[in-house]
Design a protein around this motif. Sequence first.
Motif, short mmCIF file in Angstrom:
data_model
loop_
_atom_site.label_atom_id
_atom_site.label_comp_id
_atom_site.label_asym_id
_atom_site.label_seq_id
_atom_site.Cartn_x
_atom_site.Cartn_y
_atom_site.Cartn_z
N LEU A 234 -25.40 19.07 -2.76
CA LEU A 234 -23.89 19.32 -2.70
C LEU A 234 -23.50 20.29 -1.99
CD1 LEU A 234 -24.93 19.23 -6.71
CD2 LEU A 234 -23.35 17.65 -5.28
N TRP A 235 -24.07 21.24 -1.87
CA TRP A 235 -23.44 22.26 -0.29
C TRP A 235 -23.40 21.59 0.41
CZ3 TRP A 235 -22.43 27.06 -1.81
CH2 TRP A 235 -21.84 28.47 -0.35
N SER A 236 -23.46 20.74 1.00
CA SER A 236 -23.50 20.38 2.52
C SER A 236 -21.79 19.64 2.46
CB SER A 236 -24.35 19.02 3.33
OG SER A 236 -24.50 18.19 2.22
N ILE B 197 -27.97 25.40 -9.21
CA ILE B 197 -28.89 25.26 -9.70
C ILE B 197 -29.97 25.22 -8.38
CG2 ILE B 197 -28.23 23.10 -10.55
CD1 ILE B 197 -28.25 20.89 -7.51
N LEU B 198 -29.65 26.10 -7.79
CA LEU B 198 -30.39 26.75 -6.50
C LEU B 198 -31.50 27.40 -6.72
CD1 LEU B 198 -27.52 28.30 -3.76
CD2 LEU B 198 -29.43 26.77 -3.37
N ASP B 199 -32.69 27.03 -6.14
CA ASP B 199 -33.71 27.52 -6.20
C ASP B 199 -33.77 29.31 -5.39
OD1 ASP B 199 -36.61 28.10 -6.80
OD2 ASP B 199 -37.51 27.18 -5.64
N LYS C 206 -27.08 31.12 6.58
CA LYS C 206 -26.45 30.25 6.28
C LYS C 206 -25.08 29.90 5.30
CE LYS C 206 -25.70 25.84 7.57
NZ LYS C 206 -25.09 24.74 6.70
N LEU C 207 -25.46 30.02 4.07
CA LEU C 207 -24.56 30.10 3.23
C LEU C 207 -23.13 30.56 3.89
CD1 LEU C 207 -26.79 29.75 -0.11
CD2 LEU C 207 -26.39 28.12 1.60
N ASP C 208 -23.56 32.16 3.88
CA ASP C 208 -22.54 33.01 4.09
C ASP C 208 -21.50 32.35 4.96
OD1 ASP C 208 -21.17 35.09 4.90
OD2 ASP C 208 -22.27 37.03 5.29
N ARG D 64 -20.22 23.41 -4.37
CA ARG D 64 -20.93 24.22 -4.41
C ARG D 64 -21.07 25.41 -5.02
NH1 ARG D 64 -18.86 25.56 3.06
NH2 ARG D 64 -20.76 24.65 3.52
N GLN D 65 -19.91 25.17 -6.14
CA GLN D 65 -20.19 26.16 -7.39
C GLN D 65 -20.53 25.59 -7.97
OE1 GLN D 65 -17.16 28.83 -8.95
NE2 GLN D 65 -15.82 26.38 -8.32
N LEU D 66 -21.73 24.57 -8.40
CA LEU D 66 -22.60 23.62 -8.84
C LEU D 66 -23.96 23.86 -8.32
CD1 LEU D 66 -23.93 22.22 -11.16
CD2 LEU D 66 -23.18 19.92 -9.69
#
Length: 214
Positions: free
Chosen positions: A41-43, A56-58, A69-71, A50-52
């Motif tokens: 979903l992030w990709s 649900i990230l671990d 990378k997220l930053d 991306r909020q979702l």
Amino acid sequence: MKLSPKAKQIFNTIDKETTKLGDLRTIAKTIKKDHDLALQLWSTGHFMARQLAILILDNKQLDQNVINKLDTDIQNHNPEEQIHLMDWLIANQLTKSKQLITLIESWEHSPSTLQRRVFWYYQARLRWMGNTKHSNTEYLLKAIEKNLMSEQPEVQWAMNYTAGQIGKWEEKYRDRCIAIGESTGLYKDDIVPKNCTPSYLPEFIAIEVAKLKK
């Protein structure tokens, strides 16, 4: 990243204009924790997706490299969305793990503006409910006095907000925090919407202290 059928189905239900944060939390509760799905979903680069994904990230699979990378990806959003995504990450992941909190505490001098903002915003969050048992308050105030006006606007806000929380809850530092606002003039001329507390420290502290006395 190629989306799985499940990721496609979820992505197709999310609309930036109509989906609300509560809707995302409802979806996340049904998914629970799914790191691989989160990364898919992030990709997509989609703000709501991306909020979702953040929900649900671990967090056991988050480290400095992953966060970097997220930053970097977050920086592709507009400024308002950048702040929202990073604050969402703080609230839902970064403060849920002692290991990640240790990372936050190392970000005061991070080359990332967003990570420096997280460092300061976290310091303010620690003081929200009147917890004054912190050994670094004097250090923080010295850093604010020295560096506030040379920081990026996003970081300035969080540093200023930290000073506001210190001044609100700790009387012995109150005059010093007010003096920071008076000497810098930061946010003094801001037009503040009705029923909102100004960020200008002398006014912020006066209003918040008055609330405590009621």
